[in-house]
Design an enzyme around this catalytic site. Structure first.
Site, PDB file in Angstrom:
ATOM      1  N   LYS A 148      10.847 -15.581 -11.472  1.00 23.98           N
ATOM      2  CA  LYS A 148      10.520 -14.554 -12.477  1.00 23.98           C
ATOM      3  C   LYS A 148       9.391 -15.052 -13.373  1.00 23.98           C
ATOM      4  O   LYS A 148       8.453 -14.329 -13.662  1.00 23.98           O
ATOM      5  CB  LYS A 148      11.734 -14.213 -13.371  1.00 23.98           C
ATOM      6  CG  LYS A 148      12.828 -13.381 -12.755  1.00 23.98           C
ATOM      7  CD  LYS A 148      12.548 -11.905 -12.679  1.00 23.98           C
ATOM      8  CE  LYS A 148      11.936 -11.520 -11.377  1.00 23.98           C
ATOM      9  NZ  LYS A 148      12.754 -11.440 -10.211  1.00 23.98           N
TER      10      LYS A 148
ATOM     11  N   ARG B 131       3.620  -0.366  -4.924  1.00 25.79           N
ATOM     12  CA  ARG B 131       3.363  -0.928  -3.588  1.00 25.79           C
ATOM     13  C   ARG B 131       2.039  -1.681  -3.523  1.00 25.79           C
ATOM     14  O   ARG B 131       1.672  -2.206  -2.467  1.00 25.79           O
ATOM     15  CB  ARG B 131       3.367   0.182  -2.545  1.00 25.79           C
ATOM     16  CG  ARG B 131       4.672   0.958  -2.509  1.00 25.79           C
ATOM     17  CD  ARG B 131       4.570   2.115  -1.571  1.00 25.79           C
ATOM     18  NE  ARG B 131       4.564   1.678  -0.205  1.00 25.79           N
ATOM     19  CZ  ARG B 131       5.631   1.511   0.552  1.00 25.79           C
ATOM     20  NH1 ARG B 131       6.816   1.769   0.056  1.00 25.79           N
ATOM     21  NH2 ARG B 131       5.538   1.108   1.786  1.00 25.79           N
TER      22      ARG B 131
ATOM     23  N   LYS C  56       5.534  -4.558  -4.814  1.00 24.87           N
ATOM     24  CA  LYS C  56       6.987  -4.476  -4.842  1.00 24.87           C
ATOM     25  C   LYS C  56       7.594  -4.372  -3.460  1.00 24.87           C
ATOM     26  O   LYS C  56       8.670  -4.885  -3.195  1.00 24.87           O
ATOM     27  CB  LYS C  56       7.411  -3.282  -5.683  1.00 24.87           C
ATOM     28  CG  LYS C  56       8.899  -3.245  -5.871  1.00 24.87           C
ATOM     29  CD  LYS C  56       9.282  -2.680  -7.189  1.00 24.87           C
ATOM     30  CE  LYS C  56      10.748  -2.849  -7.451  1.00 24.87           C
ATOM     31  NZ  LYS C  56      11.099  -4.238  -7.768  1.00 24.87           N
TER      32      LYS C  56
ATOM     33  N   GLU D 272       6.021 -15.263 -11.424  1.00 25.55           N
ATOM     34  CA  GLU D 272       5.522 -13.912 -11.106  1.00 25.55           C
ATOM     35  C   GLU D 272       4.882 -13.257 -12.325  1.00 25.55           C
ATOM     36  O   GLU D 272       3.855 -12.600 -12.214  1.00 25.55           O
ATOM     37  CB  GLU D 272       6.699 -12.999 -10.714  1.00 25.55           C
ATOM     38  CG  GLU D 272       7.189 -13.128  -9.311  1.00 25.55           C
ATOM     39  CD  GLU D 272       8.334 -12.146  -9.030  1.00 25.55           C
ATOM     40  OE1 GLU D 272       8.225 -11.419  -8.051  1.00 25.55           O
ATOM     41  OE2 GLU D 272       9.330 -12.115  -9.787  1.00 25.55           O
TER      42      GLU D 272
ATOM     43  N   HIS E  47      16.153 -37.231  -7.498  1.00 25.56           N
ATOM     44  CA  HIS E  47      15.520 -37.527  -6.214  1.00 25.56           C
ATOM     45  C   HIS E  47      14.058 -37.092  -6.174  1.00 25.56           C
ATOM     46  O   HIS E  47      13.512 -36.815  -5.112  1.00 25.56           O
ATOM     47  CB  HIS E  47      16.301 -36.877  -5.076  1.00 25.56           C
ATOM     48  CG  HIS E  47      17.705 -37.381  -4.982  1.00 25.56           C
ATOM     49  ND1 HIS E  47      18.007 -38.686  -4.647  1.00 25.56           N
ATOM     50  CD2 HIS E  47      18.900 -36.786  -5.238  1.00 25.56           C
ATOM     51  CE1 HIS E  47      19.310 -38.868  -4.676  1.00 25.56           C
ATOM     52  NE2 HIS E  47      19.876 -37.713  -5.040  1.00 25.56           N
TER      53      HIS E  47
ATOM     54  N   ASN F 165      -1.214   1.978   5.572  1.00 20.49           N
ATOM     55  CA  ASN F 165      -0.331   0.967   4.988  1.00 20.49           C
ATOM     56  C   ASN F 165       0.134   0.095   6.151  1.00 20.49           C
ATOM     57  O   ASN F 165       0.710   0.600   7.099  1.00 20.49           O
ATOM     58  CB  ASN F 165       0.861   1.666   4.304  1.00 20.49           C
ATOM     59  CG  ASN F 165       2.037   0.744   4.085  1.00 20.49           C
ATOM     60  OD1 ASN F 165       1.855  -0.464   3.898  1.00 20.49           O
ATOM     61  ND2 ASN F 165       3.233   1.286   4.108  1.00 20.49           N
ATOM     62  N   GLY F 166      -0.160  -1.219   6.092  1.00 23.64           N
ATOM     63  CA  GLY F 166       0.262  -2.100   7.183  1.00 23.64           C
ATOM     64  C   GLY F 166      -0.894  -2.961   7.652  1.00 23.64           C
ATOM     65  O   GLY F 166      -1.878  -3.157   6.935  1.00 23.64           O
TER      66      GLY F 166
ATOM     67  N   GLU G 246      15.653 -18.300  -9.097  1.00 24.72           N
ATOM     68  CA  GLU G 246      15.291 -16.933  -9.469  1.00 24.72           C
ATOM     69  C   GLU G 246      14.592 -16.922 -10.839  1.00 24.72           C
ATOM     70  O   GLU G 246      13.603 -16.218 -11.040  1.00 24.72           O
ATOM     71  CB  GLU G 246      16.550 -16.046  -9.476  1.00 24.72           C
ATOM     72  CG  GLU G 246      16.392 -14.662 -10.076  1.00 24.72           C
ATOM     73  CD  GLU G 246      15.384 -13.757  -9.375  1.00 24.72           C
ATOM     74  OE1 GLU G 246      14.867 -14.125  -8.303  1.00 24.72           O
ATOM     75  OE2 GLU G 246      15.097 -12.687  -9.932  1.00 24.72           O
TER      76      GLU G 246
ATOM     77  N   TRP H 276      -2.722  -2.733  -1.554  1.00 21.01           N
ATOM     78  CA  TRP H 276      -2.424  -4.153  -1.729  1.00 21.01           C
ATOM     79  C   TRP H 276      -3.205  -4.838  -0.618  1.00 21.01           C
ATOM     80  O   TRP H 276      -2.912  -4.657   0.568  1.00 21.01           O
ATOM     81  CB  TRP H 276      -0.925  -4.410  -1.576  1.00 21.01           C
ATOM     82  CG  TRP H 276      -0.547  -5.828  -1.896  1.00 21.01           C
ATOM     83  CD1 TRP H 276      -0.337  -6.370  -3.129  1.00 21.01           C
ATOM     84  CD2 TRP H 276      -0.337  -6.891  -0.960  1.00 21.01           C
ATOM     85  NE1 TRP H 276      -0.008  -7.693  -3.014  1.00 21.01           N
ATOM     86  CE2 TRP H 276      -0.004  -8.049  -1.697  1.00 21.01           C
ATOM     87  CE3 TRP H 276      -0.407  -6.991   0.423  1.00 21.01           C
ATOM     88  CZ2 TRP H 276       0.262  -9.277  -1.103  1.00 21.01           C
ATOM     89  CZ3 TRP H 276      -0.143  -8.212   1.023  1.00 21.01           C
ATOM     90  CH2 TRP H 276       0.197  -9.337   0.263  1.00 21.01           C
TER      91      TRP H 276
ATOM     92  N   CYS I 186       0.848  -1.183   0.000  1.00 20.96           N
ATOM     93  CA  CYS I 186       0.000   0.000   0.000  1.00 20.96           C
ATOM     94  C   CYS I 186       0.891   1.244   0.000  1.00 20.96           C
ATOM     95  O   CYS I 186       1.936   1.276   0.636  1.00 20.96           O
ATOM     96  CB  CYS I 186      -0.930   0.092   1.196  1.00 20.96           C
ATOM     97  SG  CYS I 186      -2.042  -1.287   1.357  1.00 20.96           S
TER      98      CYS I 186
HETATM   99  C1  G6P Z   1       8.473  -8.634  -3.092  1.00 19.39           C
HETATM  100  C2  G6P Z   1       8.887  -8.292  -4.509  1.00 19.39           C
HETATM  101  C3  G6P Z   1      10.140  -9.076  -4.882  1.00 19.39           C
HETATM  102  C4  G6P Z   1      11.242  -8.793  -3.873  1.00 19.39           C
HETATM  103  C5  G6P Z   1      10.793  -9.102  -2.440  1.00 19.39           C
HETATM  104  C6  G6P Z   1      11.790  -8.585  -1.427  1.00 19.39           C
HETATM  105  O1  G6P Z   1       8.023  -9.947  -3.036  1.00 19.39           O
HETATM  106  O2  G6P Z   1       7.843  -8.584  -5.413  1.00 19.39           O
HETATM  107  O3  G6P Z   1      10.574  -8.675  -6.172  1.00 19.39           O
HETATM  108  O4  G6P Z   1      12.344  -9.587  -4.182  1.00 19.39           O
HETATM  109  O5  G6P Z   1       9.554  -8.440  -2.169  1.00 19.39           O
HETATM  110  O6  G6P Z   1      11.804  -7.187  -1.511  1.00 19.39           O
HETATM  111  P1  G6P Z   1      13.015  -6.291  -1.059  1.00 19.39           P
HETATM  112  O7  G6P Z   1      12.556  -4.889  -1.294  1.00 19.39           O
HETATM  113  O8  G6P Z   1      13.231  -6.580   0.404  1.00 19.39           O
HETATM  114  O9  G6P Z   1      14.183  -6.675  -1.882  1.00 19.39           O
END
Ligand code: G6P
Length: 609
Positions: free
Chosen positions: A484, A27, A604, A487, A503, A98-99, A480, A74, A2
């Site tokens: 990606k 956010r 984010k 996501e 395994h 926010n929170g 990773e 969010w 948020c």
């Molecule tokens: C969210 C984002 C990710 C990010 C993670 C950690 O899940 O979508 O892209 O890696 O938070 O965020 P930070 O700001 O702590 O790297």
């Protein structure tokens, strides 16, 4: 999660609120809303979905108020519909939050019994009623907010607007970030400096537990015990906060393509390029020779950066590394060695779990070093040492350039510790630095491989499940890559250690599931190729990302191949291979018509647990 904003201006603020919210949409984007004072009365406008829905509504009903608050959501409590959209309000006060308010159920019951009528399913609405309750009992807005804050449990940033109070905004912070900005045109509240950059010329951050009253004649900060306090005001460099896609279709594409430049810039900050050695831009707060262990904690992509770094710290500095995701680490009650080093990694510097891991480590006597992209963030401010990534603002929700910059910083730290601990000779350091310095150029070359990546992306887009395999640093990179892809495209994907294939995951192999093998030409290439052949032998759908030698050794039928030069080898190859997995996920999502910059359900900056 948020984004919140507040503006106390000299002219109509609705347009500026929306402008600021655009910069906070990273956010969360489940709904958006604003509240302004129209002829003294609280007036709200809210819309579910992205900010553009709110903008459309606003175009049909212009708001003229000179003071207002705004929110982009969010969802945590309650569906992402208009009823649950912020601001939440009653006849006395409107609030954006926010929170998470952890004790909202008790408070809601208490306030309902007193006659307050709730209209949403959110935890946030309770804050508006709690403050209204104080106002109804005769308290001033400041007193009502101060009293309400003491009743709230949880983590939050809040902004309040009051009915018939055209000269007042109040903000509060506990656990979630909040900044105050000023210019000749007014005073501002915002979740981060980015939101305020178009308007404010100076800025200050609330400390943990602070609240603040903004009036036209001045701003007063208060600490958690309601004592007036001073907070350092600093100039805001608007130029560095330019947010625009340039010639790219998406922020993510722009950010992927910025990597050679920002990784180069980050390396230049940590290396003495003339000497060909590492020169950390900060003093270490510990003696590297006495260090017995490094602990790393982070979330999401930042955690995967830590996993890659474990290989480097163990190999170059001979340091044992413990690493865990922050949401687990913080509750495990892990024993930590006296005077150990804790490295937390975060793009935003605001991730709630990572912050909690940092605080745990600090309470347990660790030297805390944070690798962060936002230097003014809470994590940066609470760390003993800040190692900044010079990625610039990252807007695409899926992290790309921040990740490779985190890797660059980690590599430099690992080499510096290796030198300081006498593990690496100066010559070895120089040789490794020259490999590292080659990475930005190799990344630029990798970016030119889009023509090879696009057909692979079209192929992957047809799948419902994808497996990524790698060994050594390419194993976390496989995770990773899978992250990606899921996501951005919502295709199920998993990253596995290539050696672990037999395994379990080998049971999944059929032609419907692409298996993407990351095979840089390093010491484990032969073993990775053996694993690839195990997939081929079972009629698997193989996609290879590797060098010509990897292709030759694989000697298997490949559904796709993305070639990187033989020189992209050695310990830092993962930094360059990262570009390929990012581009692949990007093109799959574009091909499928997905919202690349704002994938569904994500945000984010995750400031809730
Ligand atoms: C969210 C984002 C990710 C990010 C993670 C950690 O899940 O979508 O892209 O890696 O938070 O965020 P930070 O700001 O702590 O790297």
């Amino acid at each position: 999660m948020c984004g919140i904003v507040g503006i106390l201006g000299k002219g109509p603020v609705a347009g500026q609120l929306v402008e600021a919210l655009k910069r906070l949409e990273y956010r969360g984007y489940d709904s958006a809303g604003i509240a302004t004072l129209e002829e003294g009365r609280l007036t709200r406008l809210r819309a579910s979905g992205k900010l553009k829905n709110l903008e459309e509504k606003l175009a049909g009903s212009p708001h003229k108020g000179h003071v207002g608050i705004g929110h982009t959501r969010w969802a945590t409590h309650g569906k992402p519909n208009e009823t649950n959209a912020h601001p939440h309000a009653n006849s006395r006060v409107a609030v954006v939050h926010n929170g998470i308010i952890e004790n909202f159920r008790e408070l809601r019951e208490e306030l309902t019994a007193k006659g307050h009528k709730f209209t949403s399913e959110t935890d946030s609405e309770v804050v508006a009623h709690l403050v209204a309750d104080g106002l109804n009992a005769g308290a001033t807005p400041e007193k009502a907010v101060a009293a309400a804050l003491k009743r709230l449990k949880g983590a939050f940033a809040l902004a309040f607007l009051f009915d018939h109070e055209p000269d007042l905004l109040i903000g509060a912070r506990r656990g979630s970030p909040l900044a105050v900005g000023w210019s000749d045109e007014g005073a501002y509240l915002g979740s981060d400096a980015l939101a305020l950059a178009p308007f404010a010329t100076s800025i200050a951050y609330l400390d943990e537990g602070d609240w603040v009253a903004l009036r036209r004649e001045g701003t007063t900060f208060f600490d958690a015990a309601d004592n007036p306090v001073e907070r350092r005001r600093q100039p805001l460099q608007t130029g560095s906060f330019l947010v625009d896609k340039g010639n790219y279709r998406h922020f993510m594409a722009k950010e992927i393509h910025e990597q050679p430049e920002v990784v180069g810039r980050t390396l230049a900050h940590y290396l003495d390029l003339a000497e060909g050695t590492v020169r950390l831009p900060f003093e270490l707060t510990f003696d590297p020779l006495k260090l017995s262990r490094v602990t790393i904690s982070a979330c999401g992509t930042a955690y995967y950066a830590g996993l890659v770094a474990r290989y480097w710290l163990e190999r170059f500095a001979r340091l044992p590394v413990e690493i865990d995701i922050a949401s687990e680490f913080r509750y495990r009650d892990p024993p930590l060695p006296e005077g150990g080093l804790m490295i937390v990694v975060s793009q935003s510097g605001e991730t709630a779990d990572t912050l909690a891991a940092l605080r745990y480590a600090k309470d347990h006597g660790q030297h805390v070093l944070s690798i962060v992209n936002v230097e003014t963030s809470t994590i940066a401010r609470e760390s003993h040492t800040v190692a900044k990534t010079l990625a610039g603002p990252e807007i695409g929700v899926a992290s790309t350039k921040a990740y490779t910059c985190q890797l660059a910083v980690f590599a430099c730290i690992a080499l510096a510790l290796g030198r300081a601990r006498g593990v690496l000779t100066k010559e070895q350091e120089r040789a490794l630095v020259s490999e590292l310095v080659a990475a930005p150029g190799q990344m630029a070359d990798a970016l030119n491989r889009e023509a090879q990546i696009e057909p692979v992306a079209r192929d992957v887009a047809r799948a419902s499940s994808v497996l990524y395999l790698g060994r050594g640093p390419a194993f976390p990179l496989a995770m990773e890559g899978a992250l990606k892809l899921k996501e951005l495209s919502y295709i199920h994907a998993e990253g596995y250690a290539a050696g672990e294939l037999k395994h379990g995951p080998i049971a999944l192999i059929d032609y419907a599931m692409p298996v993407i093998v990351l095979a840089p030409p390093d010491a484990s290439l032969e073993k990775t190729v053996s694993n690839l052949q195990e997939v081929a032998a079972r009629g698997g759908h193989l996609i290879l990302i590797g060098s010509p030698r990897a292709k030759e050794e694989a000697a298997a039928e490949l559904a796709g191949f993305v070639e990187l030069p033989e020189e992209v080898s050695g310990p830092f190859a993962a930094i360059v291979y990262a570009v390929i997995v990012q581009l692949l996920a990007y093109h799959v999502a574009v091909f499928m018509g997905k919202d690349v910059d704002q994938p569904r359900n994500l945000a984010k900056s995750v400031t809730v647990e």
